[in-house]
Design a protein around this motif. Structure first.
Motif, PDB file in Angstrom:
ATOM      1  N   VAL A   1     -20.288 -31.192 -11.555  1.00 53.77           N
ATOM      2  CA  VAL A   1     -19.042 -30.470 -11.262  1.00 53.77           C
ATOM      3  C   VAL A   1     -19.362 -28.897 -11.616  1.00 53.77           C
ATOM      4  O   VAL A   1     -18.912 -27.959 -10.854  1.00 53.77           O
ATOM      5  CB  VAL A   1     -17.900 -30.643 -11.899  1.00 53.77           C
ATOM      6  CG1 VAL A   1     -16.387 -29.819 -11.585  1.00 53.77           C
ATOM      7  CG2 VAL A   1     -17.325 -32.345 -11.578  1.00 53.77           C
ATOM      8  N   GLY A   2     -20.139 -28.533 -12.531  1.00 49.69           N
ATOM      9  CA  GLY A   2     -20.373 -27.428 -12.916  1.00 49.69           C
ATOM     10  C   GLY A   2     -20.076 -26.761 -14.368  1.00 49.69           C
ATOM     11  O   GLY A   2     -19.295 -27.573 -15.063  1.00 49.69           O
TER      12      GLY A   2
ATOM     13  N   THR B   1     -11.170 -25.173 -13.458  1.00 50.30           N
ATOM     14  CA  THR B   1     -11.438 -25.567 -12.048  1.00 50.30           C
ATOM     15  C   THR B   1     -10.913 -26.866 -11.705  1.00 50.30           C
ATOM     16  O   THR B   1     -10.070 -27.432 -12.594  1.00 50.30           O
ATOM     17  CB  THR B   1     -12.924 -25.880 -12.049  1.00 50.30           C
ATOM     18  OG1 THR B   1     -13.262 -26.306 -10.839  1.00 50.30           O
ATOM     19  CG2 THR B   1     -13.287 -27.232 -12.840  1.00 50.30           C
ATOM     20  N   ASP B   2     -10.688 -26.999 -10.114  1.00 46.97           N
ATOM     21  CA  ASP B   2     -10.076 -28.337  -9.900  1.00 46.97           C
ATOM     22  C   ASP B   2     -11.053 -29.321  -9.241  1.00 46.97           C
ATOM     23  O   ASP B   2     -11.946 -28.899  -8.592  1.00 46.97           O
ATOM     24  CB  ASP B   2      -8.939 -27.902  -8.670  1.00 46.97           C
ATOM     25  CG  ASP B   2      -7.751 -27.093  -9.638  1.00 46.97           C
ATOM     26  OD1 ASP B   2      -7.406 -27.381 -10.585  1.00 46.97           O
ATOM     27  OD2 ASP B   2      -7.136 -26.457  -8.821  1.00 46.97           O
ATOM     28  N   VAL B   3     -10.759 -30.565  -9.486  1.00 44.95           N
ATOM     29  CA  VAL B   3     -11.703 -31.512  -8.937  1.00 44.95           C
ATOM     30  C   VAL B   3     -10.902 -32.559  -8.137  1.00 44.95           C
ATOM     31  O   VAL B   3      -9.685 -33.155  -8.781  1.00 44.95           O
ATOM     32  CB  VAL B   3     -12.585 -32.332 -10.012  1.00 44.95           C
ATOM     33  CG1 VAL B   3     -13.298 -33.321  -9.130  1.00 44.95           C
ATOM     34  CG2 VAL B   3     -13.475 -31.306 -10.551  1.00 44.95           C
ATOM     35  N   THR B   4     -11.149 -32.825  -7.048  1.00 44.57           N
ATOM     36  CA  THR B   4     -10.511 -33.934  -6.165  1.00 44.57           C
ATOM     37  C   THR B   4     -11.315 -35.368  -6.142  1.00 44.57           C
ATOM     38  O   THR B   4     -12.387 -35.077  -5.895  1.00 44.57           O
ATOM     39  CB  THR B   4     -10.236 -33.581  -4.723  1.00 44.57           C
ATOM     40  OG1 THR B   4      -9.777 -32.297  -4.651  1.00 44.57           O
ATOM     41  CG2 THR B   4      -9.647 -34.316  -3.884  1.00 44.57           C
ATOM     42  N   LEU B   5     -10.474 -36.255  -6.581  1.00 50.33           N
ATOM     43  CA  LEU B   5     -10.867 -37.864  -6.285  1.00 50.33           C
ATOM     44  C   LEU B   5     -10.162 -38.671  -5.311  1.00 50.33           C
ATOM     45  O   LEU B   5      -8.925 -38.221  -4.976  1.00 50.33           O
ATOM     46  CB  LEU B   5     -10.876 -38.461  -7.814  1.00 50.33           C
ATOM     47  CG  LEU B   5     -11.540 -37.705  -8.991  1.00 50.33           C
ATOM     48  CD1 LEU B   5     -11.398 -38.364 -10.283  1.00 50.33           C
ATOM     49  CD2 LEU B   5     -13.037 -37.692  -8.615  1.00 50.33           C
ATOM     50  N   TRP B   6     -10.590 -39.694  -5.118  1.00 47.82           N
ATOM     51  CA  TRP B   6     -10.013 -40.203  -3.823  1.00 47.82           C
ATOM     52  C   TRP B   6      -9.826 -41.709  -4.186  1.00 47.82           C
ATOM     53  O   TRP B   6     -10.897 -42.316  -4.876  1.00 47.82           O
ATOM     54  CB  TRP B   6     -10.669 -40.203  -2.463  1.00 47.82           C
ATOM     55  CG  TRP B   6     -10.649 -38.814  -1.919  1.00 47.82           C
ATOM     56  CD1 TRP B   6     -11.454 -37.739  -2.133  1.00 47.82           C
ATOM     57  CD2 TRP B   6      -9.690 -38.183  -1.105  1.00 47.82           C
ATOM     58  NE1 TRP B   6     -11.245 -36.647  -1.477  1.00 47.82           N
ATOM     59  CE2 TRP B   6     -10.094 -36.889  -0.970  1.00 47.82           C
ATOM     60  CE3 TRP B   6      -8.410 -38.692  -0.622  1.00 47.82           C
ATOM     61  CZ2 TRP B   6      -9.304 -35.998  -0.004  1.00 47.82           C
ATOM     62  CZ3 TRP B   6      -7.612 -37.718   0.164  1.00 47.82           C
ATOM     63  CH2 TRP B   6      -8.123 -36.316   0.642  1.00 47.82           C
TER      64      TRP B   6
ATOM     65  N   VAL C   1     -16.502 -35.887 -18.436  1.00 48.81           N
ATOM     66  CA  VAL C   1     -17.717 -35.882 -19.475  1.00 48.81           C
ATOM     67  C   VAL C   1     -18.286 -34.632 -19.196  1.00 48.81           C
ATOM     68  O   VAL C   1     -18.595 -34.086 -18.100  1.00 48.81           O
ATOM     69  CB  VAL C   1     -18.661 -37.209 -18.926  1.00 48.81           C
ATOM     70  CG1 VAL C   1     -19.743 -37.195 -19.953  1.00 48.81           C
ATOM     71  CG2 VAL C   1     -18.080 -38.403 -19.211  1.00 48.81           C
ATOM     72  N   ALA C   2     -18.542 -33.905 -20.416  1.00 51.32           N
ATOM     73  CA  ALA C   2     -18.927 -32.715 -20.477  1.00 51.32           C
ATOM     74  C   ALA C   2     -20.038 -32.584 -21.503  1.00 51.32           C
ATOM     75  O   ALA C   2     -20.324 -33.259 -22.542  1.00 51.32           O
ATOM     76  CB  ALA C   2     -17.926 -31.442 -20.446  1.00 51.32           C
TER      77      ALA C   2
END
Length: 458
Positions: free
Chosen positions: A97-98, A106-111, A127-128
């Motif tokens: 993700v970065g 930030t925003d992350v899209t899951l489907w 996880v980071a």
């Protein structure tokens, strides 16, 4: 020689343990990464629908260093607690993700999809990796943060409702025209016009309106919970009162319409083209859905609506008829032509239709009534010759225009019996039958009789 007491040694050991605990806590910044929210793309996703989960992440402004988000994934809550055992249960995962500096988000899209309706509890895990502080390269820097979310899944339903409204060519007018009279602007109905083999953009309202012979407004409404795609419209008409084997009076379409999402509607104008007679028209909307495609279904779903075109709001009625026979065989019909409908009749012409023993009104000698408003009536009289030994009633023909369409109908009044008067003369109240359509003439001007026309306004 320095002798250290047992109490002093115990205190030193306790201090060392405390310092070690503080150092270890500072090296593992678990509280620095946060899942601020998880929102679904639809407030009420349905079974089988591809649904997005929008995950909002942030790195606390108090974080000592940047964190590199390596994975964001979603799985069913209650799955194995051991992260190594979750791989087979993951619904979706975003990797690499970065990095997030302190205070970044930030925003992350899951489907995902759901196979059953009801409430589904999902767990989102982030996880980071964060750089170790204080130069401790071997410190554990993996941060795991989870958050549960409940998604209420609705049963899947793909359903369309088709509504029709007959129009007249006069209803189609440009946006510059006065809309107070109930006119329709083509650009106000999604800018689409069905006719001539397909849907056209209504860039020129006047040109399209002039080309329309029998326009019908069709509204397609999605009353289900899933998008209807590949929507197309067809219209088939048969003569009014005809049996199932009658030849169609109109067959137009298919006209392709854009996809219709749940709760949305699409409105188009479908032109049935020139009609030779009044018809019962069935408009069919065929469609499919993403759910059908996912299930491998090949048959189109469909829904229908029926209408009678052209529609009529006026209703001509002959009342108070007096029929008198004269010595020379002529018959005089004196009656009122009323309008029992809600629309105005214009260009009304009354005449005697030919029948066995009855002579029709000669050309140019019909009775011109003119206009008859809703709930109004106009007196008229027509004359003919009749053979009482053959005929027992006089057919009265009524021609009129309503909403730009010319109609011709007939009714009858009874001839009086010879015993009703002396020497062949009689005054009697005639009876009239049910009005029936005998033909639909085109949109044409009315025939106006010559100097023998009589009109009496009462």
């Amino acid at each position: 020689m320095i002798v250290t007491s047992t109490r002093t040694i115990a205190a030193l050991l306790a201090l060392l343990v405390l310092l070690g605990a503080v150092g270890a806590g500072a090296a593992v910044p678990d509280a620095r990464i946060a899942i601020d929210g998880v929102a679904t793309s639809s407030s009420e996703p349905v079974v089988g629908e591809r649904t997005a989960l929008n995950v909002s992440l942030s790195n606390s402004g108090g974080s000592p260093s940047a964190a590199d988000v390596t994975s964001v994934r979603v799985f069913d809550a209650g799955d194995a607690d051991d992260a190594d055992d979750r791989d087979d249960d993951i619904r979706d995962e975003a990797t690499a993700v970065g990095a997030l500096s302190a205070g970044d988000a930030t925003d992350v899209t899951l489907w995902t999809r759901f196979d059953e309706p009801g409430e589904h509890r999902l767990t989102v895990e982030v996880v980071a990796e964060q750089e170790a502080t204080d130069g401790d390269e071997e410190a554990d820097t993996t941060v795991r943060v989870t958050r549960d979310v409940i998604v209420d899944v609705q049963p899947a339903e793909v359903a369309l409702d088709v509504r029709t409204r007959p129009l007249s060519p006069a209803d189609l007018q440009s946006e510059e025209d006065d809309q107070s009279a109930g006119g329709i602007s083509l650009n106000g109905i999604d800018g689409l016009f069905g006719g001539g083999g397909g849907l056209q953009n209504a860039d020129d309202d006047e040109e399209l309106a002039a080309a329309a012979d029998s326009p019908v407004e069709v509204t397609v409404v999605n009353t289900g919970t899933a998008t209807a795609d590949r929507v197309s419209l067809t219209a088939v008409g048969v003569p009014v009162g005809a049996d199932g084997e009658a030849e169609p009076t109109v067959e137009v379409g298919p006209f392709v319409v854009e996809d219709v999402a749940p709760g949305e509607e699409r409105r188009v104008i479908v032109d049935l083209g020139p009609l030779a007679e009044r018809s019962d028209v069935t408009v069919t909307a065929a469609f499919r859905s993403e759910l059908d495609a996912a299930a491998g279904a090949s048959a189109n779903r469909s829904t229908t609506a029926t209408l009678r075109y052209p529609t009529r709001e006026g209703q001509p009625t002959v009342t108070d008829a007096t029929v008198q026979t004269l010595d020379d065989g002529r018959v005089v019909v004196d009656a009122n032509l009323g309008n029992a409908g809600t629309g105005e009749l214009t260009g009304v012409v009354v005449s005697v239709a030919g029948a066995d023993g009855v002579d029709p009104t000669p050309t140019g000698q019909a009775y011109f009534v003119g206009s008859v408003g809703a709930g109004d009536f106009v007196a008229f009289d027509v004359r003919t010759t009749a053979n009482a030994s053959v005929a027992d009633e006089i057919p009265i023909q009524i021609a009129y225009t309503e909403r730009g369409v010319r109609y011709t109908e007939t009714t009858t009044v009874a001839l009086p019996d010879a015993s009703d008067g002396s020497d062949g003369e009689s005054g009697a109240i005639g009876t009239f039958g049910t009005v029936g359509i005998i033909g639909l003439v085109g949109v044409a001007g009315v025939a106006v009789a010559g100097t023998v026309i009589r009109r009496r306004d009462v």
